[in-house]
Design a protein around this motif. Structure first.
Motif, PDB file in Angstrom:
ATOM      1  N   GLN A 133     -46.259  -8.384  -2.397  1.00 30.24           N
ATOM      2  CA  GLN A 133     -46.993  -7.156  -2.726  1.00 30.24           C
ATOM      3  C   GLN A 133     -48.461  -7.461  -3.027  1.00 30.24           C
ATOM      4  OE1 GLN A 133     -45.792  -4.107  -2.149  1.00 30.24           O
ATOM      5  NE2 GLN A 133     -44.124  -5.374  -1.353  1.00 30.24           N
ATOM      6  N   ARG A 134     -48.704  -8.539  -3.748  1.00 32.53           N
ATOM      7  CA  ARG A 134     -50.071  -8.954  -4.060  1.00 32.53           C
ATOM      8  C   ARG A 134     -50.826  -9.295  -2.769  1.00 32.53           C
ATOM      9  NH1 ARG A 134     -49.678 -13.333  -8.301  1.00 32.53           N
ATOM     10  NH2 ARG A 134     -48.998 -11.570  -9.550  1.00 32.53           N
ATOM     11  N   ALA A 135     -50.146  -9.980  -1.844  1.00 28.50           N
ATOM     12  CA  ALA A 135     -50.772 -10.374  -0.574  1.00 28.50           C
ATOM     13  C   ALA A 135     -51.121  -9.153   0.267  1.00 28.50           C
ATOM     14  CB  ALA A 135     -49.843 -11.314   0.194  1.00 28.50           C
ATOM     15  N   ILE A 136     -50.223  -8.186   0.313  1.00 29.81           N
ATOM     16  CA  ILE A 136     -50.499  -6.959   1.080  1.00 29.81           C
ATOM     17  C   ILE A 136     -51.700  -6.238   0.471  1.00 29.81           C
ATOM     18  CG2 ILE A 136     -49.602  -4.666   1.658  1.00 29.81           C
ATOM     19  CD1 ILE A 136     -46.810  -6.062   1.966  1.00 29.81           C
ATOM     20  N   LYS A 137     -51.743  -6.184  -0.839  1.00 30.31           N
ATOM     21  CA  LYS A 137     -52.876  -5.536  -1.512  1.00 30.31           C
ATOM     22  C   LYS A 137     -54.181  -6.287  -1.222  1.00 30.31           C
ATOM     23  CE  LYS A 137     -54.388  -3.907  -6.020  1.00 30.31           C
ATOM     24  NZ  LYS A 137     -54.094  -3.841  -7.451  1.00 30.31           N
ATOM     25  N   GLN A 138     -54.113  -7.609  -1.232  1.00 32.18           N
ATOM     26  CA  GLN A 138     -55.303  -8.435  -1.025  1.00 32.18           C
ATOM     27  C   GLN A 138     -55.788  -8.407   0.424  1.00 32.18           C
ATOM     28  OE1 GLN A 138     -54.845 -12.459  -2.468  1.00 32.18           O
ATOM     29  NE2 GLN A 138     -56.604 -13.199  -1.339  1.00 32.18           N
ATOM     30  N   PHE A 139     -54.864  -8.468   1.383  1.00 37.62           N
ATOM     31  CA  PHE A 139     -55.244  -8.599   2.794  1.00 37.62           C
ATOM     32  C   PHE A 139     -55.122  -7.309   3.600  1.00 37.62           C
ATOM     33  CE2 PHE A 139     -54.444 -12.939   1.466  1.00 37.62           C
ATOM     34  CZ  PHE A 139     -55.530 -13.605   2.008  1.00 37.62           C
ATOM     35  N   GLY A 140     -54.483  -6.303   3.034  1.00 35.58           N
ATOM     36  CA  GLY A 140     -54.440  -5.006   3.698  1.00 35.58           C
ATOM     37  C   GLY A 140     -53.160  -4.691   4.446  1.00 35.58           C
ATOM     38  N   SER A 141     -52.567  -5.675   5.084  1.00 37.50           N
ATOM     39  CA  SER A 141     -51.292  -5.466   5.778  1.00 37.50           C
ATOM     40  C   SER A 141     -50.636  -6.823   6.000  1.00 37.50           C
ATOM     41  CB  SER A 141     -51.495  -4.753   7.117  1.00 37.50           C
ATOM     42  OG  SER A 141     -52.211  -5.575   8.010  1.00 37.50           O
ATOM     43  N   GLU A 142     -49.329  -6.775   6.214  1.00 38.95           N
ATOM     44  CA  GLU A 142     -48.566  -8.015   6.338  1.00 38.95           C
ATOM     45  C   GLU A 142     -49.041  -8.885   7.497  1.00 38.95           C
ATOM     46  OE1 GLU A 142     -43.987  -9.225   6.982  1.00 38.95           O
ATOM     47  OE2 GLU A 142     -44.301  -7.711   5.434  1.00 38.95           O
ATOM     48  N   ASP A 143     -49.484  -8.274   8.589  1.00 42.05           N
ATOM     49  CA  ASP A 143     -49.898  -9.058   9.751  1.00 42.05           C
ATOM     50  C   ASP A 143     -51.253  -9.744   9.545  1.00 42.05           C
ATOM     51  OD1 ASP A 143     -51.010  -6.438   9.877  1.00 42.05           O
ATOM     52  OD2 ASP A 143     -51.488  -6.741  11.994  1.00 42.05           O
ATOM     53  N   LYS A 144     -51.958  -9.433   8.473  1.00 38.36           N
ATOM     54  CA  LYS A 144     -53.256 -10.056   8.191  1.00 38.36           C
ATOM     55  C   LYS A 144     -53.185 -11.083   7.057  1.00 38.36           C
ATOM     56  CE  LYS A 144     -55.915  -6.052   9.656  1.00 38.36           C
ATOM     57  NZ  LYS A 144     -56.815  -4.986   9.215  1.00 38.36           N
ATOM     58  N   ILE A 145     -52.020 -11.251   6.470  1.00 35.22           N
ATOM     59  CA  ILE A 145     -51.884 -12.116   5.298  1.00 35.22           C
ATOM     60  C   ILE A 145     -52.104 -13.580   5.657  1.00 35.22           C
ATOM     61  CG2 ILE A 145     -50.238 -13.021   3.587  1.00 35.22           C
ATOM     62  CD1 ILE A 145     -49.010 -10.201   3.520  1.00 35.22           C
ATOM     63  N   ILE A 146     -52.920 -14.228   4.865  1.00 31.95           N
ATOM     64  CA  ILE A 146     -53.081 -15.686   4.909  1.00 31.95           C
ATOM     65  C   ILE A 146     -52.464 -16.164   3.605  1.00 31.95           C
ATOM     66  CG2 ILE A 146     -54.691 -17.617   5.076  1.00 31.95           C
ATOM     67  CD1 ILE A 146     -56.707 -15.532   6.287  1.00 31.95           C
ATOM     68  N   GLY A 147     -51.195 -16.520   3.684  1.00 33.27           N
ATOM     69  CA  GLY A 147     -50.391 -16.762   2.493  1.00 33.27           C
ATOM     70  C   GLY A 147     -50.909 -17.828   1.553  1.00 33.27           C
ATOM     71  N   ASN A 148     -51.490 -18.896   2.092  1.00 35.76           N
ATOM     72  CA  ASN A 148     -51.959 -19.961   1.212  1.00 35.76           C
ATOM     73  C   ASN A 148     -53.318 -19.632   0.600  1.00 35.76           C
ATOM     74  OD1 ASN A 148     -53.434 -20.339   3.559  1.00 35.76           O
ATOM     75  ND2 ASN A 148     -53.031 -22.526   3.723  1.00 35.76           N
ATOM     76  N   ARG A 149     -53.758 -18.388   0.748  1.00 32.35           N
ATOM     77  CA  ARG A 149     -54.999 -17.917   0.137  1.00 32.35           C
ATOM     78  C   ARG A 149     -54.763 -16.703  -0.771  1.00 32.35           C
ATOM     79  NH1 ARG A 149     -56.195 -22.367   1.180  1.00 32.35           N
ATOM     80  NH2 ARG A 149     -57.822 -23.056   2.578  1.00 32.35           N
TER      81      ARG A 149
END
Length: 164
Positions: A133-149
């Protein structure tokens, strides 16, 4: 042994920046006990995780693995003819002292996740559903997530982590 080999650093350098040194220390301390650590998996993108889950549904789904956030390192270990790998027993892993070294550094280990045996998996505990959820909020959508960031502790930093 107090150095990290290139094949170990290859995996460690892609982990989340907040945990890289902890895993370097782990590999070094294992080496000091005579274990040659062979890293086999570290950071894994969501796409890579989807492929693994498709091949074996026992693997975590994308966004649910600590690997997706650069918080896990899978290893094998060799010392004086003893080889520790996924097929090794829980007793062999515990007798090696490697899980205890991990514990002393705040790195988690467990022999199995339910019925899925994964003793090669060492990780930093975080609730992956919260991280997703934090990653989606940070990157905008699941396909844009850079998990190690992903910001692991957003209250400590208002600055977004971006790929460098």
């Amino acid at each position: 042994m107090d150095t990290i080999k290139p094949n170990q650093e290859k995996y460690i350098k892609d982990l989340h920046p907040d945990v890289q040194q902890k895993f370097r220390d782990f590999v070094k301390l294992c080496g000091a006990q005579g274990w040659d650590i062979i890293c086999t998996s570290g950071y894994r993108s969501f796409e890579e995780q989807r492929k693994l889950n498709k091949l074996n549904p026992s693997n975590a789904k994308a966004g649910r693995s600590h690997h997706n956030y650069g918080l896990a390192l899978d290893i094998n270990a060799v010392r004086k003819g003893v080889q520790l790998r996924k097929a090794s027993t829980e007793k062999a892993w515990n007798d090696s002292g490697i899980p205890e070294i991990a514990k002393q550094l705040g790195i988690s280990w467990q022999y199995a996740f339910g019925t899925y045996k994964d003793p090669v998996h060492f990780f930093i505990k975080h609730d992956t559903s919260v991280l997703l959820q934090r990653a989606i909020k940070q990157f905008g959508s699941e396909d844009k997530i850079i998990g190690n960031r992903v910001n692991l502790f957003p209250s400590q930093s208002s600055k977004k982590m971006t790929k460098t």
